[in-house]
Design an enzyme around this catalytic site. Structure first.
Site, PDB file in Angstrom:
ATOM      1  N   HIS A 234       1.525   4.780  -2.824  1.00  0.00           N
ATOM      2  CA  HIS A 234       1.831   6.204  -2.581  1.00  0.00           C
ATOM      3  C   HIS A 234       3.056   6.733  -3.328  1.00  0.00           C
ATOM      4  CE1 HIS A 234      -1.001   7.368   0.618  1.00  0.00           C
ATOM      5  NE2 HIS A 234      -0.862   6.151   1.109  1.00  0.00           N
TER       6      HIS A 234
ATOM      7  N   GLU B 215      -5.670   9.349  -0.382  1.00  0.00           N
ATOM      8  CA  GLU B 215      -6.018   7.927  -0.297  1.00  0.00           C
ATOM      9  C   GLU B 215      -7.097   7.503  -1.306  1.00  0.00           C
ATOM     10  OE1 GLU B 215      -3.408   6.633   2.860  1.00  0.00           O
ATOM     11  OE2 GLU B 215      -4.282   5.893   1.025  1.00  0.00           O
TER      12      GLU B 215
ATOM     13  N   SER C 209      -3.849   0.621  -4.711  1.00  0.00           N
ATOM     14  CA  SER C 209      -3.247  -0.592  -4.126  1.00  0.00           C
ATOM     15  C   SER C 209      -4.299  -1.658  -3.839  1.00  0.00           C
ATOM     16  CB  SER C 209      -2.506  -0.239  -2.831  1.00  0.00           C
ATOM     17  OG  SER C 209      -3.366   0.455  -1.942  1.00  0.00           O
TER      18      SER C 209
ATOM     19  N   HIS D 184       0.847  -1.206   0.000  1.00  0.00           N
ATOM     20  CA  HIS D 184       0.000   0.000   0.000  1.00  0.00           C
ATOM     21  C   HIS D 184       0.879   1.252   0.000  1.00  0.00           C
ATOM     22  CE1 HIS D 184      -3.017   2.987   1.044  1.00  0.00           C
ATOM     23  NE2 HIS D 184      -2.124   3.442   1.900  1.00  0.00           N
TER      24      HIS D 184
HETATM   25  N1  HBI Z   1       1.081   6.245   9.331  1.00  0.00           N
HETATM   26  N2  HBI Z   1       2.667   4.818   8.349  1.00  0.00           N
HETATM   27  C1  HBI Z   1       1.555   5.607   8.236  1.00  0.00           C
HETATM   28  N3  HBI Z   1       0.963   5.727   7.025  1.00  0.00           N
HETATM   29  C2  HBI Z   1      -0.139   6.508   6.872  1.00  0.00           C
HETATM   30  O1  HBI Z   1      -0.679   6.616   5.742  1.00  0.00           O
HETATM   31  C3  HBI Z   1      -0.664   7.195   7.992  1.00  0.00           C
HETATM   32  C4  HBI Z   1      -0.007   7.062   9.231  1.00  0.00           C
HETATM   33  N4  HBI Z   1      -0.488   7.694  10.302  1.00  0.00           N
HETATM   34  C5  HBI Z   1      -1.639   8.576  10.251  1.00  0.00           C
HETATM   35  C6  HBI Z   1      -2.265   8.627   8.905  1.00  0.00           C
HETATM   36  N5  HBI Z   1      -1.760   7.982   7.859  1.00  0.00           N
HETATM   37  C7  HBI Z   1      -3.537   9.387   8.662  1.00  0.00           C
HETATM   38  O2  HBI Z   1      -4.271   9.495   9.871  1.00  0.00           O
HETATM   39  C8  HBI Z   1      -3.311  10.781   8.110  1.00  0.00           C
HETATM   40  O3  HBI Z   1      -4.557  11.374   7.958  1.00  0.00           O
HETATM   41  C9  HBI Z   1      -2.515  11.585   9.038  1.00  0.00           C
HETATM   42 FE    FE Z   2      -1.964   5.380   2.679  1.00  0.00          FE
END
Ligand code: HBI
Ligand code: FE
Length: 280
Positions: free
Chosen positions: A123, A164, A186, A118
């Site tokens: 990303h 996302e 993904s 993912h």
């Molecule tokens: N941590 N590793 C990781 N990947 C993410 O996509 C991610 C996260 N922490 C918080 C988050 N995404 C979401 O809550 C964002 O909105 C901040």
């Molecule tokens: Fe993500």
């Protein structure tokens, strides 16, 4: 897995098993068949530029040489989801937190927490695109301010409905839409559903509308927001958000499947198959 306050670890590159490599290869092969014609051109170009497909789970250090040269971004390996404040701080410094591990074969169709497929496949290709790369850093800077203002919820919705699960207009596509959201790119099933299903709403992107809209983390989206191009995203997040947060406090929140009088509706969903469960 030992990590410091920024949650960064060394990518345990020699811990990947044969099953891990087979799962990575199966996921890449499935999306490679499905995404041409569905994924936006910038994603496919980024994927090509990273040349991650064809070999096994990539060495982040090797990818970083290509990524840094393209847009100054780099991957940092993390154990999994990191706290919002840590996540935003990394994005604000052009570091993308990337889970190092991959899902098990029985989870190949769905898992709740982001894994390396993912985070990396979904990303990272778009981080090769300069405008999107700038947007994501601006988002991280906004997130750090939002944290101080107690506005993380509004900002998390913006991330959810763009980074996302965002769609983008593309006249060359049969339905005029393509995918740029990583949660979709993904996922084999959602890459089909988001464009082909009559069930979800598809609404033109509007910053306040997105920040008012709750979302669900356990099924396909009931509403997809559509941007004209990445410049629209970058321009929308350029101003100081404080006035937006002010006006949001006077506006009702919307459920993940609701439509609003001010919406520019691209397709009104028939709501088929919608499970009625809690939004977040
Ligand atoms: N941590 N590793 C990781 N990947 C993410 O996509 C991610 C996260 N922490 C918080 C988050 N995404 C979401 O809550 C964002 O909105 C901040
Ligand atoms: Fe993500």
């Amino acid at each position: 897995m030992e990590h410091g306050p920024d949650f960064v670890i060394e990518q345990p590159i020699d811990r990947y098993t044969a099953e891990d490599q087979a799962v990575w290869h199966a996921l890449c092969a499935r999306q490679a068949k499905l995404l041409p014609g569905r994924a936006c051109a910038e994603f496919l170009a980024g994927l090509q530029g990273l040349s991650v497909v064809g070999e096994g789970i990539p060495d982040f250090a090797r990818l970083n040489r290509t990524l840094r040269a393209a847009t100054g971004w780099e991957l940092v390996a993390v154990p999994g989801l990191v706290p919002d404040a840590v996540f935003f701080e990394h994005l604000a410094h052009r570091r993308f937190p990337t889970a190092w591990w991959i899902r098990k074969h029985e989870q190949i169709d769905y898992l709740q927490e982001p894994d390396v497929f993912h985070d990396l496949y979904g990303h990272v290709p778009l981080l090769m695109n300069p405008v999107f790369a700038d947007y994501l850093q601006a988002y991280g800077q906004g997130g750090m301010k939002a944290g101080r203002l107690g506005e993380i919820t509004h900002l998390a919705r913006l991330y959810w409905y763009t980074v996302e699960f965002g769609l983008i207009r593309d006249a060359s596509a049969p339905g005029g839409l393509k995918i740029y959201g990583s949660g979709i790119l993904s996922s084999q099933a959602e890459s089909i559903y988001c464009l082909d299903s009559a069930s979800p709403n598809r609404v033109a992107f509007d910053l306040l509308r997105v920040m008012r809209t709750k979302y669900r983390i356990d099924t396909f989206q009931k509403t997809y927001f559509v941007v004209d191009d990445f410049a629209q995203l970058f321009d929308a997040t350029r101003p100081d958000f404080r006035p937006y947060y002010e006006s949001l406090h006077g506006m009702a929140e919307l459920g993940s499947g609701d439509l609003d009088a001010g919406d520019t509706v691209i397709t009104r969903g028939n709501r088929e198959g919608w499970a009625d469960s809690a939004d977040v």
